[in-house]
Design a protein around this motif. Structure first.
Motif, PDB file in Angstrom:
ATOM      1  N   THR A 138      -1.745   1.317   6.036  1.00  0.00           N
ATOM      2  CA  THR A 138      -1.185   2.650   5.869  1.00  0.00           C
ATOM      3  C   THR A 138      -2.013   3.627   6.709  1.00  0.00           C
ATOM      4  OG1 THR A 138      -0.513   4.334   4.248  1.00  0.00           O
ATOM      5  CG2 THR A 138      -2.554   3.163   3.775  1.00  0.00           C
ATOM      6  N   CYS A 177      -5.473  -2.759   2.646  1.00  0.00           N
ATOM      7  CA  CYS A 177      -5.903  -3.290   1.364  1.00  0.00           C
ATOM      8  C   CYS A 177      -6.067  -4.807   1.508  1.00  0.00           C
ATOM      9  CB  CYS A 177      -4.825  -2.973   0.335  1.00  0.00           C
ATOM     10  SG  CYS A 177      -4.941  -3.846  -1.227  1.00  0.00           S
ATOM     11  N   GLU A 206       0.832  -1.198   0.000  1.00  0.00           N
ATOM     12  CA  GLU A 206       0.000   0.000   0.000  1.00  0.00           C
ATOM     13  C   GLU A 206       0.865   1.245   0.000  1.00  0.00           C
ATOM     14  OE1 GLU A 206      -2.978  -2.342   3.020  1.00  0.00           O
ATOM     15  OE2 GLU A 206      -1.033  -1.492   3.504  1.00  0.00           O
ATOM     16  N   CYS A 241      -2.800   0.332  -3.877  1.00  0.00           N
ATOM     17  CA  CYS A 241      -2.369  -0.986  -3.428  1.00  0.00           C
ATOM     18  C   CYS A 241      -2.030  -1.823  -4.654  1.00  0.00           C
ATOM     19  CB  CYS A 241      -3.477  -1.652  -2.624  1.00  0.00           C
ATOM     20  SG  CYS A 241      -3.125  -3.348  -2.106  1.00  0.00           S
ATOM     21  N   TRP A 287     -10.787  -2.249   0.581  1.00  0.00           N
ATOM     22  CA  TRP A 287     -10.119  -1.514   1.656  1.00  0.00           C
ATOM     23  C   TRP A 287     -10.949  -1.621   2.932  1.00  0.00           C
ATOM     24  CZ3 TRP A 287      -5.397   0.747   1.022  1.00  0.00           C
ATOM     25  CH2 TRP A 287      -4.945   0.918  -0.297  1.00  0.00           C
ATOM     26  N   LEU A 333      -5.207   6.462  -1.839  1.00  0.00           N
ATOM     27  CA  LEU A 333      -4.477   5.267  -1.445  1.00  0.00           C
ATOM     28  C   LEU A 333      -4.357   4.328  -2.636  1.00  0.00           C
ATOM     29  CD1 LEU A 333      -6.158   4.454   2.001  1.00  0.00           C
ATOM     30  CD2 LEU A 333      -4.263   6.010   1.498  1.00  0.00           C
TER      31      LEU A 333
END
Length: 120
Positions: free
Chosen positions: A114, A95, A6, A22, A36, A20
Motif C-alpha cells: 500500500t 505487510c 492491506e 493488514c 511491516w 495501516l
C-alpha cells in the motif's frame, strides 16, 4: 494458502498520521511474527516494525517513538500507527506474516503493498 490484505495508505502532509491495517485469511494454523516492511524505487525492502505472537516488538531506528505496531491474534490482523510522518517515510508498505502450516511448516507471506506518500 494465506492472503494478506492491506488498507490505510494514502497521501498525508508532513507531521500527519496514518494507520495501516493488514488482515490475514485462509489456511492458518498459527501466525508467528507479523510485520511491516517498506520499499522505495531502486532500493531493497526494509524492515519498519515487527511483532511476535507474544507481543514483543522491534522497530527500525528511524521510526522509533513515532510508529506503533499492534496485532489482534483473534482476528489475525496487524496494524501500524504512523505519527509525525516525514517525507522520507514515503514508500510502498508491505505487510508480512510467518504462518505455521501443519502440512508444510513455517511459510512467509506478503501483502500486495500500500502506497504511503508524505508531501505538502
Amino acid at each position: 494458502q494465506v492472503q494478506l490484505v492491506e488498507s490505510g495508505g494514502g497521501l498525508v502532509q508532513p507531521g500527519g498520521s496514518l494507520r495501516l491495517s493488514c488482515a490475514a485469511s485462509g489456511s492458518i494454523f498459527s501466525i508467528y511474527t507479523l510485520g511491516w516492511y517498506r520499499q522505495v524505487p531502486a532500493k531493497q525492502r526494509a524492515l519498519v516494525a515487527v511483532i511476535s505472537s507474544g507481543g514483543t516488538t522491534n522497530y527500525a531506528d528511524s521510526v522509533k517513538g513515532r510508529f506503533t505496531i499492534s496485532r489482534d491474534n483473534a482476528k489475525n490482523t496487524v496494524d501500524l500507527q504512523m505519527n509525525s510522518l516525514k517525507p522520507e517515510n514515503t514508500a510502498v508498505y508491505y505487510c508480512y506474516a510467518d504462518v505455521w502450516h501443519i502440512s508444510t511448516g513455517l511459510e512467509t507471506y506478503w501483502g500486495q503493498g500500500t502506497q504511503v506518500t508524505v508531501s505538502s
